[in-house]
Design an enzyme around this catalytic site. Structure first.
Site, PDB file in Angstrom:
ATOM      1  CG  ASN A   1      11.477  30.537 -31.226  1.00  0.00           C
ATOM      2  OD1 ASN A   1      11.784  29.876 -30.263  1.00  0.00           O
ATOM      3  ND2 ASN A   1      10.403  30.456 -31.893  1.00  0.00           N
TER       4      ASN A   1
ATOM      5  CB  THR B   1      10.510  26.286 -30.308  1.00  0.00           C
ATOM      6  OG1 THR B   1       9.309  26.119 -30.841  1.00  0.00           O
ATOM      7  CG2 THR B   1      11.293  25.092 -30.569  1.00  0.00           C
TER       8      THR B   1
ATOM      9  CG  ASP C   1       7.957  23.179 -27.918  1.00  0.00           C
ATOM     10  OD1 ASP C   1       7.147  22.604 -28.096  1.00  0.00           O
ATOM     11  OD2 ASP C   1       8.641  23.740 -28.751  1.00  0.00           O
TER      12      ASP C   1
ATOM     13  CG  ASP D   1      18.908  25.384 -35.320  1.00  0.00           C
ATOM     14  OD1 ASP D   1      18.024  25.839 -34.486  1.00  0.00           O
ATOM     15  OD2 ASP D   1      19.172  25.870 -36.076  1.00  0.00           O
ATOM     16  NE  ARG D   2      12.901  27.397 -32.494  1.00  0.00           N
ATOM     17  CZ  ARG D   2      12.853  27.605 -33.694  1.00  0.00           C
ATOM     18  NH1 ARG D   2      13.961  27.734 -34.600  1.00  0.00           N
ATOM     19  NH2 ARG D   2      11.479  27.595 -34.074  1.00  0.00           N
TER      20      ARG D   2
HETATM   21 ZN    ZN Z   1       7.880  24.740 -30.631  1.00  0.00          ZN
END
Ligand code: ZN
Length: 533
Positions: free
Chosen positions: A96, A75, A331, A158-159
């Site tokens: 991540n 992601t 993503d 959030d990311r």
């Molecule tokens: Zn993802």
């Protein structure tokens, strides 16, 4: 209808070859939607069934072979490519999370969207920040030349919000497990507390099973997994107060889009003198996919609902009479449930801990040798002497390479010698894919890639039965869609990269971008005049 066709006629005129020198007027609002885990396979399967928002957007310019080119199909890296025009190797977002053995915290684990230098931060209770993102986003660049432009993001994760908005966001909101919150200071738009109150009420109420259309009913086939749970024929019902169930349901996307629409209204996005950017991260597809896989009744229901939710959102935007454009991508993709497709699950003996223990025994040292998870970035413990490390590396490569589930092992030194890949991403070698998400400071000493089809989850658990993260095309291939009113419908099978999205939007809004500072190239989209190379 008449207004729409008039706009469409004007649009075609402008984008005809004769008028190519003159760019059409930039839209006042660019909405960039990332649907988490919406692989190209899902898009193609459901495209004929879309009747609402996704049908509208797919009525523009469709690149059905978009790629998140990098090996680390996660992601944070995925979202870092969309608005920066750059591969994770350039954005610095290699996963991540990654390991940094120089930090004080005991687990040495760094979250992609945190600032670990803030006192009291841990890898679990982190301080959100875009400080790890090494490049500017489109919104960051736009605000430099057009300070009146707004750079706004809303996402389930959030990311996603941080990676798409970057360093100079005006507003960004994300779900913290209980409500939509922000890491930025400043006045809270009126719609935020209202939306949070409505969402709290929604979660407090039990949700009945969704009513499946015949296409979804036909997919219902219960599969019992090794931990005893059954998936495949669920209808996304949830009990009152089930926050986890809410996240794994279309209501989560509905809530995110409601917050987005509220911000458009409150901040009067698209009504100022200059173009505004709204990035939206829709995360429910990812949570549904992880919990149930991508080919069961659950994901089918999510796809139909996503189409409706996006449609409701676009109707709300349309009602505000804004001149807007929409870009939609993902993503990363996903591999379906191993038990449904007959794929193997990864051997737990391949974890960095297990392999490290084998090496320690073999070369006769006590203490930890390897740090990492299962595959991907693997690090040698910095306490090893140079001699121990050399011996450990030889053993690690031998152990990994001898395993039938391992496709390739690359060392840091090997990847450092490879230039950043360019050209059609479908043709990149595995080493090039690994290079595309390699950062000399942050990446592992070894990058371990498993064979095609191997599920990266060793043991399924509730909420975590299927996943992505491999260098294979089921995880890399994503749709890339551009829509503006009146844009003629077209579908291209050309392999393109998500790093092409940012320079294409930049050309659409007349924002100059230094081509040497990014990896992507402006795409051939009607109404977009790419700068001459
Ligand atoms: Zn993802």
């Amino acid at each position: 209808m008449r207004i729409l066709s008039a706009v469409s006629a004007a649009f075609l005129l402008v984008s005809s070859a004769a008028a190519q020198a003159q760019a059409p007027k930039p839209p006042k609002l660019v909405i960039v939607i990332s649907v988490d885990q919406f692989g190209a396979g899902l898009f193609e399967e459901y495209r004929p069934h879309f009747t609402a928002g996704l049908m509208q957007i797919a009525g523009g310019t469709v690149f059905r072979n978009g790629y998140q080119g990098q090996a680390a199909t996660e992601t944070c890296p995925g979202h870092s490519t969309i608005m920066t025009g750059s591969l994770p190797a350039r954005t610095g977002i290699i996963g991540n999370s990654w390991f940094d053995q120089s930090t004080a915290r005991a687990d040495k684990k760094i979250y992609c969207a945190e600032d670990e230098s803030v006192p009291g931060s841990t890898s679990r209770s982190y301080t959100l920040s875009a400080v790890h993102l090494k490049v500017p986003t489109l919104g960051d660049l736009l605000k430099k030349v057009s300070p009146g432009s707004r750079n706004v993001a809303v996402a389930g994760k959030d990311r996603a919000a941080l990676m798409m908005s970057g360093h100079a966001a005006d507003q960004r909101w994300y779900w913290n497990g209980k409500q939509f919150v922000t890491d930025l200071s400043g006045a809270v738009p009126r719609s935020i507390p209202l939306a949070n109150a409505e969402i709290a009420k929604l979660i407090a109420t039990a949700a009945p099973p969704l009513d499946p259309p015949p296409y979804c009913q036909a997919k219902a086939r219960p599969i019992t997994l090794s931990d005893g749970q059954t998936v495949g024929a669920g209808r996304l019902a949830r009990a009152a107060g089930d926050y986890e169930g809410f996240r794994q349901s279309p209501d989560f996307d509905g809530a995110t889009l409601a917050v987005a629409a509220g911000l458009v209204q409150d901040l009067k996005l698209g009504q100022g003198g200059s173009t505004d950017i709204l990035s939206i991260g829709l995360s429910a597809t990812d949570y549904v996919g992880h919990a149930y896989g991508s080919e069961g009744e659950e994901m089918c229901l999510q796809m139909f609902a996503l189409d409706r939710e996006v449609g409701d959102f676009l109707r709300a935007i349309q009602a505000m009479h804004l001149d807007y454009a929409v870009v939609l991508t993902a993503d990363h993709g996903v591999e379906d449930l191993a038990e449904r497709v007959g794929a193997p699950r990864v051997d737990p003996a391949l974890s960095a801990t297990a392999v490290g223990k084998q090496i320690a025994q073999k070369i006769g040292i006590s203490g930890r040798v390897l740090i990492g998870g299962i595959g991907g970035d693997v690090y040698f413990d910095s306490a090893l002497t140079e001699k121990q490390r050399r011996a450990a590396q030889a053993e690690a490569i031998a152990i990994y390479s001898a395993h039938p589930q391992v496709e390739a092992v690359f060392t840091k030194a090997q990847l450092e010698r490879i230039p950043l890949p360019s050209g059609p991403p479908d043709a990149w070698t595995l080493a090039q894919r690994a290079r595309a998400s390699f950062d000399a400071q942050r990446s592992g000493d070894l990058i371990v890639l498993f064979k095609k089809g191997v599920s990266l989850i060793a043991k399924p658990e509730a909420g975590d039965v299927a996943t992505h993260g491999s260098p294979w095309d089921y995880d890399r291939r994503v749709p890339i869609l551009f829509w503006r009113p009146g844009m003629p419908a077209s579908t291209s099978g050309a392999p393109v990269d998500t790093t092409n999205i940012m320079p294409t939007i930049a050309a659409m809004i007349g924002l100059p971008v230094d081509a040497s500072a990014i990896d992507g190239k402006c795409l051939d989209v009607p109404g977009v005049v790419c700068p001459a190379h």
